[in-house]
Design a protein around this motif. Sequence first.
Motif, PDB file in Angstrom:
ATOM      1  N   SER A 177       0.901  -1.173   0.233  1.00  0.00           N
ATOM      2  CA  SER A 177       0.040   0.178   0.070  1.00  0.00           C
ATOM      3  C   SER A 177       0.881   1.201   0.094  1.00  0.00           C
ATOM      4  O   SER A 177       0.417   2.648  -0.652  1.00  0.00           O
ATOM      5  N   GLY A 178       1.952   1.123   0.666  1.00  0.00           N
ATOM      6  CA  GLY A 178       2.924   2.212   0.672  1.00  0.00           C
ATOM      7  C   GLY A 178       3.478   2.635  -0.593  1.00  0.00           C
ATOM      8  O   GLY A 178       3.561   3.928  -0.891  1.00  0.00           O
ATOM      9  N   ILE A 179       3.964   1.587  -1.414  1.00  0.00           N
ATOM     10  CA  ILE A 179       4.328   1.895  -2.922  1.00  0.00           C
ATOM     11  C   ILE A 179       3.273   2.486  -3.465  1.00  0.00           C
ATOM     12  O   ILE A 179       3.377   3.300  -4.168  1.00  0.00           O
ATOM     13  N   ILE A 180       1.851   1.994  -3.613  1.00  0.00           N
ATOM     14  CA  ILE A 180       0.964   2.615  -4.262  1.00  0.00           C
ATOM     15  C   ILE A 180       0.630   4.084  -3.798  1.00  0.00           C
ATOM     16  O   ILE A 180       0.465   5.026  -4.777  1.00  0.00           O
ATOM     17  N   VAL A 181       0.556   4.342  -2.727  1.00  0.00           N
ATOM     18  CA  VAL A 181       0.491   5.611  -2.171  1.00  0.00           C
ATOM     19  C   VAL A 181       1.658   6.560  -2.607  1.00  0.00           C
ATOM     20  O   VAL A 181       1.368   7.772  -3.029  1.00  0.00           O
ATOM     21  N   ALA A 182       2.894   6.258  -2.570  1.00  0.00           N
ATOM     22  CA  ALA A 182       4.015   6.820  -2.985  1.00  0.00           C
ATOM     23  C   ALA A 182       3.763   6.980  -4.658  1.00  0.00           C
ATOM     24  O   ALA A 182       4.356   8.283  -4.948  1.00  0.00           O
ATOM     25  N   ILE A 183       3.462   6.202  -5.309  1.00  0.00           N
ATOM     26  CA  ILE A 183       3.232   6.669  -6.658  1.00  0.00           C
ATOM     27  C   ILE A 183       2.157   7.463  -6.925  1.00  0.00           C
ATOM     28  O   ILE A 183       2.256   8.515  -7.740  1.00  0.00           O
ATOM     29  N   LEU A 184       0.948   7.573  -6.071  1.00  0.00           N
ATOM     30  CA  LEU A 184      -0.012   8.382  -6.307  1.00  0.00           C
ATOM     31  C   LEU A 184       0.319   9.673  -5.775  1.00  0.00           C
ATOM     32  O   LEU A 184      -0.271  10.672  -6.340  1.00  0.00           O
ATOM     33  N   GLY A 185       1.123   9.776  -4.932  1.00  0.00           N
ATOM     34  CA  GLY A 185       1.505  11.048  -4.355  1.00  0.00           C
ATOM     35  C   GLY A 185       2.782  11.620  -5.110  1.00  0.00           C
ATOM     36  O   GLY A 185       3.297  12.605  -4.953  1.00  0.00           O
ATOM     37  N   GLN A 186       3.122  10.915  -6.282  1.00  0.00           N
ATOM     38  CA  GLN A 186       4.099  11.227  -7.050  1.00  0.00           C
ATOM     39  C   GLN A 186       5.409  11.453  -6.475  1.00  0.00           C
ATOM     40  O   GLN A 186       6.343  12.450  -6.703  1.00  0.00           O
ATOM     41  N   LEU A 187       5.799  10.663  -5.461  1.00  0.00           N
ATOM     42  CA  LEU A 187       7.071  10.815  -4.747  1.00  0.00           C
ATOM     43  C   LEU A 187       7.210  12.108  -3.939  1.00  0.00           C
ATOM     44  O   LEU A 187       8.462  12.670  -3.936  1.00  0.00           O
ATOM     45  N   HIS A 188       6.218  12.957  -4.048  1.00  0.00           N
ATOM     46  CA  HIS A 188       6.408  14.107  -3.239  1.00  0.00           C
ATOM     47  C   HIS A 188       5.597  14.189  -1.780  1.00  0.00           C
ATOM     48  O   HIS A 188       4.761  13.401  -1.541  1.00  0.00           O
ATOM     49  N   ILE A 233     -11.415  -4.615  -1.700  1.00  0.00           N
ATOM     50  CA  ILE A 233     -10.511  -3.406  -1.450  1.00  0.00           C
ATOM     51  C   ILE A 233      -9.129  -3.114  -2.258  1.00  0.00           C
ATOM     52  O   ILE A 233      -8.706  -2.409  -2.873  1.00  0.00           O
ATOM     53  N   TYR A 234      -8.540  -4.474  -2.212  1.00  0.00           N
ATOM     54  CA  TYR A 234      -7.422  -4.472  -3.037  1.00  0.00           C
ATOM     55  C   TYR A 234      -7.471  -4.472  -4.265  1.00  0.00           C
ATOM     56  O   TYR A 234      -6.621  -3.748  -5.389  1.00  0.00           O
ATOM     57  N   ALA A 235      -8.571  -5.001  -4.985  1.00  0.00           N
ATOM     58  CA  ALA A 235      -8.926  -4.636  -6.500  1.00  0.00           C
ATOM     59  C   ALA A 235      -9.085  -3.246  -6.878  1.00  0.00           C
ATOM     60  O   ALA A 235      -8.796  -2.637  -7.876  1.00  0.00           O
ATOM     61  N   ILE A 236      -9.920  -2.422  -5.692  1.00  0.00           N
ATOM     62  CA  ILE A 236     -10.012  -1.072  -6.013  1.00  0.00           C
ATOM     63  C   ILE A 236      -8.872  -0.242  -5.993  1.00  0.00           C
ATOM     64  O   ILE A 236      -8.742   0.699  -6.493  1.00  0.00           O
ATOM     65  N   GLN A 237      -8.074  -0.725  -5.023  1.00  0.00           N
ATOM     66  CA  GLN A 237      -6.545  -0.049  -5.065  1.00  0.00           C
ATOM     67  C   GLN A 237      -5.986  -0.285  -6.152  1.00  0.00           C
ATOM     68  O   GLN A 237      -5.223   0.759  -6.764  1.00  0.00           O
ATOM     69  N   ALA A 238      -5.987  -1.408  -6.747  1.00  0.00           N
ATOM     70  CA  ALA A 238      -5.071  -1.703  -8.139  1.00  0.00           C
ATOM     71  C   ALA A 238      -5.645  -0.854  -9.251  1.00  0.00           C
ATOM     72  O   ALA A 238      -5.133  -0.400 -10.180  1.00  0.00           O
ATOM     73  N   ILE A 239      -7.254  -0.790  -9.174  1.00  0.00           N
ATOM     74  CA  ILE A 239      -7.923  -0.017 -10.333  1.00  0.00           C
ATOM     75  C   ILE A 239      -7.473   1.295 -10.136  1.00  0.00           C
ATOM     76  O   ILE A 239      -7.113   2.222 -11.436  1.00  0.00           O
ATOM     77  N   LEU A 240      -7.357   2.137  -9.004  1.00  0.00           N
ATOM     78  CA  LEU A 240      -6.842   3.412  -8.815  1.00  0.00           C
ATOM     79  C   LEU A 240      -5.411   3.403  -9.176  1.00  0.00           C
ATOM     80  O   LEU A 240      -5.449   4.760  -9.884  1.00  0.00           O
ATOM     81  N   LEU A 241      -4.649   2.688  -9.008  1.00  0.00           N
ATOM     82  CA  LEU A 241      -3.607   2.741  -9.622  1.00  0.00           C
ATOM     83  C   LEU A 241      -3.122   2.642 -11.110  1.00  0.00           C
ATOM     84  O   LEU A 241      -2.741   3.421 -11.526  1.00  0.00           O
ATOM     85  N   LEU A 242      -4.097   1.760 -11.620  1.00  0.00           N
ATOM     86  CA  LEU A 242      -3.865   1.612 -12.929  1.00  0.00           C
ATOM     87  C   LEU A 242      -4.709   3.024 -13.629  1.00  0.00           C
ATOM     88  O   LEU A 242      -3.934   3.382 -14.636  1.00  0.00           O
ATOM     89  N   PHE A 243      -5.702   3.558 -13.203  1.00  0.00           N
ATOM     90  CA  PHE A 243      -6.076   4.751 -13.812  1.00  0.00           C
ATOM     91  C   PHE A 243      -5.371   5.673 -13.499  1.00  0.00           C
ATOM     92  O   PHE A 243      -5.111   6.566 -14.653  1.00  0.00           O
ATOM     93  N   PHE A 244      -4.569   6.065 -12.487  1.00  0.00           N
ATOM     94  CA  PHE A 244      -3.572   6.819 -12.263  1.00  0.00           C
ATOM     95  C   PHE A 244      -2.330   6.928 -13.392  1.00  0.00           C
ATOM     96  O   PHE A 244      -2.000   7.922 -13.956  1.00  0.00           O
TER      97      PHE A 244
END
Length: 164
Positions: A93-104, A136-147
């Motif tokens: 989840s931390g990796i996905i959060v870091a990607i969504l936060g654009q490493l900022h 929930i993990y599927a929703i997280q993956a979908i969020l990451l893919l759309f981003f």
Amino acid sequence: MLFSGLRLHASFLLAIAAADLVHILLRRTPLGYEIKAAGSNMRALDVQGTNTRRLILVVLLVSGALAGLAGITEVYGVHYRLKAGVIAGYGYSGIIVAILGQLHPLGVVVASVLFGALLNGATLMQIKTGVPSALIYAIQAILLLFFLAGWAACNFRLRRVGRA
């Protein structure tokens, strides 16, 4: 607890302060410059004369300290005891959060609040409706893919090379 009726505790303020400190470290110090440069090209840092082994060790120590701080706040702020399996899956989840936060660091705060709300809502959804927790993990993956798809669409332009 910061507010009655919510699970938001003082560790949230501690996490925001840690994100601010990381932001200052990365933006305003020579060490932050070296860390960002190492993310781009470690070989160039070697040629420049930077001690990359020391840099890797410092980054490992800082990230380990932040992970330890997160673990301590999870145990002492939420569960009040150490339980097996409490933090399982937080790394992914931390990796996905870091990607969504654009490493900022400040973007990571916003993305982590989104994911925290998503996970807490998932628990309530599972209790009320009986939906499997894997959703929930599927929703997280979908969020990451759309981003990532949106990011790729904004940063790359497709064009036709030739006619066949």
